[in-house]
Design a protein around this motif. Structure first.
Motif, short mmCIF file in Angstrom:
data_model
loop_
_atom_site.label_atom_id
_atom_site.label_comp_id
_atom_site.label_asym_id
_atom_site.label_seq_id
_atom_site.Cartn_x
_atom_site.Cartn_y
_atom_site.Cartn_z
N UNK A 166 0.81 -1.22 0.00
CA UNK A 166 0.00 0.00 0.00
C UNK A 166 0.84 1.27 0.00
N UNK A 167 1.80 1.36 0.90
CA UNK A 167 2.57 2.59 1.07
C UNK A 167 3.66 2.74 0.01
N UNK A 168 4.59 1.81 -0.01
CA UNK A 168 5.73 1.99 -0.91
C UNK A 168 5.37 1.73 -2.37
N UNK A 169 4.59 0.70 -2.63
CA UNK A 169 4.22 0.41 -4.02
C UNK A 169 3.39 1.55 -4.60
N UNK A 170 2.48 2.09 -3.80
CA UNK A 170 1.65 3.19 -4.29
C UNK A 170 2.46 4.43 -4.59
N UNK A 171 3.41 4.74 -3.72
CA UNK A 171 4.25 5.92 -3.93
C UNK A 171 5.10 5.77 -5.19
N UNK A 172 5.69 4.61 -5.36
CA UNK A 172 6.54 4.39 -6.53
C UNK A 172 5.73 4.50 -7.82
N UNK A 202 10.27 6.00 -1.92
CA UNK A 202 9.53 5.42 -0.80
C UNK A 202 10.50 4.76 0.18
N UNK A 203 10.08 4.71 1.43
CA UNK A 203 10.85 4.02 2.47
C UNK A 203 9.96 3.00 3.14
N UNK A 204 10.35 1.75 3.04
CA UNK A 204 9.64 0.66 3.73
C UNK A 204 10.14 0.63 5.16
N UNK A 205 9.24 0.92 6.10
CA UNK A 205 9.60 0.98 7.52
C UNK A 205 9.47 -0.40 8.12
N UNK A 206 10.58 -0.94 8.62
CA UNK A 206 10.62 -2.28 9.18
C UNK A 206 11.21 -2.20 10.59
N UNK A 207 10.39 -1.82 11.57
CA UNK A 207 10.90 -1.54 12.91
C UNK A 207 11.67 -2.70 13.53
N UNK A 208 12.90 -2.39 13.93
CA UNK A 208 13.73 -3.39 14.60
C UNK A 208 14.35 -4.44 13.71
#
Length: 254
Positions: free
Chosen positions: A207-213, A219-225
């Motif tokens: 949703x976030x990164x694919x849509x932005x691209x 886009x930055x895929x946020x992967x906490x930790x």
């Protein structure tokens, strides 16, 4: 390809964020709400060991969650996450003198969800990272939720100073949400930005990164930790970064 190569494209004028799972920590929010509900159950009980209920429930919840999410095959769909939490919740109360029926667990799960909505918890360091990222550039939220709910969550998360109403973007009537281009384009046009001026940060690749691209934004895929440093690769439409914390992202955006 490297972060240094990405930086040669020039600084970003704006950064858009998803809210839940990117700024708001859903697991910390759920655990805090679980603790509150367990305290309420203990307060209504006459059991001698009720002072230990909260500690025991949280320990069992975390242990079961770690067991069920171990390995690369753990599913991350909304339905899978709901089932995971209910399984962990069942384990959390298994040693407590409370009902173990499906009806009780469902009622408790609903109470926890209502409680976490009233007091969402941010990922550690979020406020400091937003201050750094927002220094000299615009920051805004892009969310698939309703505008009313988004405004409420921003207020309860104490993020209003960073995201005033004019910086909240949600899908309106007849408009499609992420990953469709409509919402991203609306945000860009409202803030007078070209796609190359901005970056989208979110925890959802689909949703976030694919849509932005798709609209030409980085886009930055946020992967906490999950990562100790920020990575960058070129993708059709723009650059895809990955970061394990917002502090890491703030550092590379300096």
């Amino acid at each position: 390809m490297s972060i240094e190569e990405w930086k040669r494209n020039g600084p970003k004028k704006a950064v858009f964020f998803d809210l839940n799972g990117t700024l708001i920590d859903p697991e910390a929010s759920y655990e805090a709400a679980l603790a509150r509900e367990i305290r309420e159950l203990a307060a209504r009980s006459s059991a001698a060991d009720r002072s230990e209920w909260e500690r025991e429930a949280l320990a069992q919840y975390r242990k079961e969650r770690q067991r069920l999410t171990a390995g690369p095959t753990a599913r991350r769909t909304v339905e899978a996450k709901a089932l995971l939490r209910r399984a962990c919740l069942a384990k959390a109360v298994s040693a407590l003198p409370v009902p173990r029926s499906s009806a009780f667990l469902l009622k408790l799960d609903r109470a926890i969800k209502e409680s976490l909505e009233s007091d969402p918890r941010l990922y550690a360091g979020t406020l400091q990272a937003l201050e750094a990222i927002g220094r000299g550039r615009k920051i805004a939220l892009i969310s698939n939720g309703s505008r009313l709910r988004l405004e409420g969550r921003v207020k309860r998360a104490r993020l209003e100073a960073f995201f005033p109403p004019a910086r909240l973007f949600t899908a309106g009537a007849g408009q499609r949400g992420k990953p469709h281009p409509d919402l991203f384009q609306q945000a860009l046009e409202t803030l007078s930005l070209s796609p190359s001026d901005a970056m989208m940060v979110g925890d959802s690749r689909t949703k976030d990164t694919a849509g932005a691209l798709r609209v030409g934004m980085d886009a930055c895929w946020f992967r906490p930790g999950k990562l100790s440093t920020v990575t960058a690769v070129r993708r059709p439409g723009g650059w895809l970064l990955q970061a394990g914390s917002l502090q890491q992202l703030a550092h590379v955006l300096e």
